[in-house]
Design a protein around this motif. Sequence first.
Motif, PDB file in Angstrom:
ATOM      1  N   VAL A 164      30.908  35.993  24.462  1.00 48.74           N
ATOM      2  CA  VAL A 164      31.530  34.713  24.786  1.00 48.74           C
ATOM      3  C   VAL A 164      32.692  34.914  25.759  1.00 48.74           C
ATOM      4  CG1 VAL A 164      32.836  32.775  23.834  1.00 48.74           C
ATOM      5  CG2 VAL A 164      30.768  33.571  22.672  1.00 48.74           C
ATOM      6  N   ALA A 165      33.463  35.987  25.578  1.00 51.96           N
ATOM      7  CA  ALA A 165      34.555  36.281  26.513  1.00 51.96           C
ATOM      8  C   ALA A 165      34.000  36.549  27.918  1.00 51.96           C
ATOM      9  CB  ALA A 165      35.357  37.488  26.017  1.00 51.96           C
ATOM     10  N   TRP A 166      32.891  37.254  27.971  1.00 51.81           N
ATOM     11  CA  TRP A 166      32.221  37.509  29.258  1.00 51.81           C
ATOM     12  C   TRP A 166      31.746  36.200  29.886  1.00 51.81           C
ATOM     13  CZ3 TRP A 166      26.639  37.114  29.672  1.00 51.81           C
ATOM     14  CH2 TRP A 166      26.109  37.545  30.899  1.00 51.81           C
ATOM     15  N   ALA A 167      31.147  35.331  29.084  1.00 53.23           N
ATOM     16  CA  ALA A 167      30.670  34.040  29.596  1.00 53.23           C
ATOM     17  C   ALA A 167      31.828  33.204  30.130  1.00 53.23           C
ATOM     18  CB  ALA A 167      29.922  33.290  28.495  1.00 53.23           C
ATOM     19  N   ASP A 168      32.960  33.260  29.445  1.00 50.50           N
ATOM     20  CA  ASP A 168      34.143  32.532  29.900  1.00 50.50           C
ATOM     21  C   ASP A 168      34.585  33.039  31.269  1.00 50.50           C
ATOM     22  OD1 ASP A 168      36.430  30.671  29.416  1.00 50.50           O
ATOM     23  OD2 ASP A 168      37.582  32.539  29.413  1.00 50.50           O
ATOM     24  N   SER A 169      34.506  34.364  31.480  1.00 52.61           N
ATOM     25  CA  SER A 169      34.903  34.942  32.765  1.00 52.61           C
ATOM     26  C   SER A 169      33.958  34.535  33.890  1.00 52.61           C
ATOM     27  CB  SER A 169      34.956  36.476  32.665  1.00 52.61           C
ATOM     28  OG  SER A 169      33.646  37.039  32.629  1.00 52.61           O
ATOM     29  N   LEU A 170      32.742  34.124  33.538  1.00 50.26           N
ATOM     30  CA  LEU A 170      31.756  33.699  34.535  1.00 50.26           C
ATOM     31  C   LEU A 170      31.787  32.199  34.790  1.00 50.26           C
ATOM     32  CD1 LEU A 170      28.681  35.862  33.455  1.00 50.26           C
ATOM     33  CD2 LEU A 170      30.121  36.207  35.466  1.00 50.26           C
ATOM     34  N   GLY A 171      32.686  31.496  34.101  1.00 53.00           N
ATOM     35  CA  GLY A 171      32.826  30.066  34.335  1.00 53.00           C
ATOM     36  C   GLY A 171      31.991  29.180  33.436  1.00 53.00           C
ATOM     37  N   PHE A 172      31.497  29.698  32.313  1.00 55.41           N
ATOM     38  CA  PHE A 172      30.783  28.857  31.363  1.00 55.41           C
ATOM     39  C   PHE A 172      31.739  27.807  30.795  1.00 55.41           C
ATOM     40  CE2 PHE A 172      27.659  31.897  31.913  1.00 55.41           C
ATOM     41  CZ  PHE A 172      26.597  31.820  31.023  1.00 55.41           C
ATOM     42  N   THR A 173      31.257  26.594  30.592  1.00 52.64           N
ATOM     43  CA  THR A 173      32.075  25.550  29.985  1.00 52.64           C
ATOM     44  C   THR A 173      32.259  25.843  28.499  1.00 52.64           C
ATOM     45  OG1 THR A 173      30.177  24.162  29.389  1.00 52.64           O
ATOM     46  CG2 THR A 173      31.114  23.870  31.604  1.00 52.64           C
ATOM     47  N   ASP A 174      33.206  25.148  27.891  1.00 56.07           N
ATOM     48  CA  ASP A 174      33.433  25.324  26.445  1.00 56.07           C
ATOM     49  C   ASP A 174      32.165  25.008  25.665  1.00 56.07           C
ATOM     50  OD1 ASP A 174      36.029  26.024  26.956  1.00 56.07           O
ATOM     51  OD2 ASP A 174      36.890  24.065  26.431  1.00 56.07           O
ATOM     52  N   GLU A 175      31.482  23.951  26.080  1.00 62.64           N
ATOM     53  CA  GLU A 175      30.242  23.560  25.395  1.00 62.64           C
ATOM     54  C   GLU A 175      29.183  24.652  25.527  1.00 62.64           C
ATOM     55  OE1 GLU A 175      26.778  20.060  25.570  1.00 62.64           O
ATOM     56  OE2 GLU A 175      28.649  19.845  26.727  1.00 62.64           O
ATOM     57  N   GLU A 176      29.067  25.232  26.727  1.00 63.55           N
ATOM     58  CA  GLU A 176      28.091  26.301  26.937  1.00 63.55           C
ATOM     59  C   GLU A 176      28.444  27.543  26.127  1.00 63.55           C
ATOM     60  OE1 GLU A 176      26.609  25.343  31.504  1.00 63.55           O
ATOM     61  OE2 GLU A 176      28.473  26.441  31.159  1.00 63.55           O
ATOM     62  N   GLN A 177      29.719  27.832  26.001  1.00 64.06           N
ATOM     63  CA  GLN A 177      30.141  28.982  25.207  1.00 64.06           C
ATOM     64  C   GLN A 177      29.834  28.779  23.726  1.00 64.06           C
ATOM     65  OE1 GLN A 177      34.184  30.400  26.090  1.00 64.06           O
ATOM     66  NE2 GLN A 177      34.011  29.462  28.123  1.00 64.06           N
ATOM     67  N   ILE A 178      30.026  27.565  23.248  1.00 62.53           N
ATOM     68  CA  ILE A 178      29.694  27.254  21.849  1.00 62.53           C
ATOM     69  C   ILE A 178      28.201  27.417  21.621  1.00 62.53           C
ATOM     70  CG2 ILE A 178      29.573  25.389  20.149  1.00 62.53           C
ATOM     71  CD1 ILE A 178      32.227  24.324  21.364  1.00 62.53           C
ATOM     72  N   ARG A 179      27.406  26.911  22.574  1.00 62.17           N
ATOM     73  CA  ARG A 179      25.956  27.021  22.457  1.00 62.17           C
ATOM     74  C   ARG A 179      25.509  28.489  22.514  1.00 62.17           C
ATOM     75  NH1 ARG A 179      24.769  23.184  25.799  1.00 62.17           N
ATOM     76  NH2 ARG A 179      24.340  24.418  27.658  1.00 62.17           N
ATOM     77  N   LEU A 180      26.169  29.272  23.357  1.00 59.63           N
ATOM     78  CA  LEU A 180      25.843  30.690  23.466  1.00 59.63           C
ATOM     79  C   LEU A 180      26.121  31.414  22.161  1.00 59.63           C
ATOM     80  CD1 LEU A 180      25.021  32.999  25.451  1.00 59.63           C
ATOM     81  CD2 LEU A 180      27.465  33.283  25.928  1.00 59.63           C
ATOM     82  N   ARG A 181      27.278  31.151  21.567  1.00 58.70           N
ATOM     83  CA  ARG A 181      27.598  31.796  20.287  1.00 58.70           C
ATOM     84  C   ARG A 181      26.631  31.353  19.197  1.00 58.70           C
ATOM     85  NH1 ARG A 181      31.988  34.366  18.190  1.00 58.70           N
ATOM     86  NH2 ARG A 181      33.339  33.815  19.960  1.00 58.70           N
ATOM     87  N   LYS A 182      26.280  30.091  19.208  1.00 58.49           N
ATOM     88  CA  LYS A 182      25.372  29.565  18.193  1.00 58.49           C
ATOM     89  C   LYS A 182      23.990  30.200  18.286  1.00 58.49           C
ATOM     90  CE  LYS A 182      23.612  25.154  16.364  1.00 58.49           C
ATOM     91  NZ  LYS A 182      23.584  23.682  16.567  1.00 58.49           N
ATOM     92  N   THR A 183      23.542  30.522  19.507  1.00 62.76           N
ATOM     93  CA  THR A 183      22.230  31.163  19.680  1.00 62.76           C
ATOM     94  C   THR A 183      22.192  32.527  19.015  1.00 62.76           C
ATOM     95  OG1 THR A 183      21.903  29.954  21.746  1.00 62.76           O
ATOM     96  CG2 THR A 183      20.509  31.899  21.372  1.00 62.76           C
ATOM     97  N   GLY A 184      23.289  33.261  19.067  1.00 61.84           N
ATOM     98  CA  GLY A 184      23.369  34.512  18.318  1.00 61.84           C
ATOM     99  C   GLY A 184      22.746  35.722  18.988  1.00 61.84           C
ATOM    100  N   PHE A 185      23.034  35.912  20.284  1.00 59.71           N
ATOM    101  CA  PHE A 185      22.494  37.095  20.957  1.00 59.71           C
ATOM    102  C   PHE A 185      23.125  38.380  20.430  1.00 59.71           C
ATOM    103  CE2 PHE A 185      21.524  33.804  24.193  1.00 59.71           C
ATOM    104  CZ  PHE A 185      20.151  33.997  24.247  1.00 59.71           C
ATOM    105  N   GLY A 186      24.349  38.279  19.929  1.00 59.70           N
ATOM    106  CA  GLY A 186      24.951  39.446  19.299  1.00 59.70           C
ATOM    107  C   GLY A 186      24.176  39.873  18.070  1.00 59.70           C
ATOM    108  N   ARG A 187      23.724  38.900  17.308  1.00 64.77           N
ATOM    109  CA  ARG A 187      22.918  39.211  16.125  1.00 64.77           C
ATOM    110  C   ARG A 187      21.562  39.778  16.527  1.00 64.77           C
ATOM    111  NH1 ARG A 187      22.310  38.410  10.753  1.00 64.77           N
ATOM    112  NH2 ARG A 187      20.271  37.798   9.948  1.00 64.77           N
TER     113      ARG A 187
END
Length: 454
Positions: A164-187
């Motif tokens: 999520v920190a990486w996505a923020d550095s690439l300009g992802f919106t807050d909504e996109e970051q929430i969706r990214l975390r919810k998808t669970g690529f880390g898991r």
Amino acid sequence: MTTSEQHSPGSPPGTPPQKALGRGDFGFAAADLLRQLGIRPEEAESLVTGIAVQHNPVAPTEVEAEAPEADAAEPQQSAAAADAASDHCTAGGRGAISSGTILPRLRQTRLGDSGFQLPIRRLTADAEPCAMLEWGDGSASPLYSPPAARIDDRLSGEVDDRLVAWADSLGFTDEEQIRLRKTGFGRLTMLTHTDSDDPDRLLVAAQLNAAWWMADDYYADDSALGADPTRLPQRLTLAMAAMDPLPDAGEFTPPLEEVLHEDKVLRTLASATAHLRRHATPDQVQRACYATFSMFVSWTAYAAWRHTECPPSAWEYLAARQHDTFYTSMTLIDPVAGYQVPANLFYDSRVRRAAFQAGTAAVLVNDLLSVKKDAADEHPVANMVLQIAADRGCSLTDATEITVALHNRIVHEFEAGHRELRAIPSAELQLYLRGLRHWLGGSFEWHNTNQRYR
């Protein structure tokens, strides 16, 4: 008997003594463990002799011998750190480095930072056999799959935080970051890349999977996110340029660079691939790139089918789908873990068949759990269950059962191929094959528990 020779515990009378490799090496105990797991003695020896403990190498490797003198001044590890490191084995060894099949023990200032560290406890992870597992709402027949080899929510949370920190550095919106975390690529990466506990290496796989999913959603699959079959081919040519940078072409390069910078999907692909380069060899990077580009060709077929409203038959869809599976993700197994399968083994037809079987089985799970979402799209997405139902004029329930049976057959055939390939005495190959198995089990667990597929 000399102090350097011992009988392995539990070995039959008359068994030749085994040479103890010492406290700093994997040692005869690890070799005995490998033999107990069914690995042939010569294969166990190949693995043991190719491994040296990171804090106590037998001798400087060729790579280390050529290192700048500044590296020689690196502070020595403390005794406590050395003792902690003894729980891990690091692939290296003089023969392995010269053959180019094991990434060297590298320091922070050089490629591959953490090296190949395989916790010895992971060597027992294959003890639990494949089983028939319930999936979805439990109404369909079970899927034959390996179990997940590791579940570590703390580790997956750390990888997701970094993602999520990486996505923020690439300009992802807050909504996109929430969706990214919810998808669970880390898991996903925690479950599938079980030969690494290094969050930064796991982040490589999380970033690339997130980038591939994003390209699929925004370019190919989801009309609500801007997917347009008529624009897909040209978008994918730019995606290739983002992953595999092109030589300068004078006045024609700035317009390309501008597009690569402005498009969020392209920025994501470029950044994820750049991180892979810091942990992988050049041929591992190109392997991942060209598996991706092959996947893109299949995406253009799907786009043509959607645009012309001429859906493929099931066999045609599956032919395209087998180059668009989790095989692409599985090309990251060895760079994430820090070793390298030699190219002549990685691309051996038997190994490639096993990898394609694992990738296809994993993607059929994806199709099974995506049916409702795919069918509901304004331009329905190709899906094995949907194509079988259309081909045969049967219900989705019957098509689901046919797809389950196909999945289970493929996993059984993968198991049989894996057993045959155990005859090849390559430590790297055996680790990779086990990595395929763990990818299958982890991917099933991730899909079956992920809200994206509910």
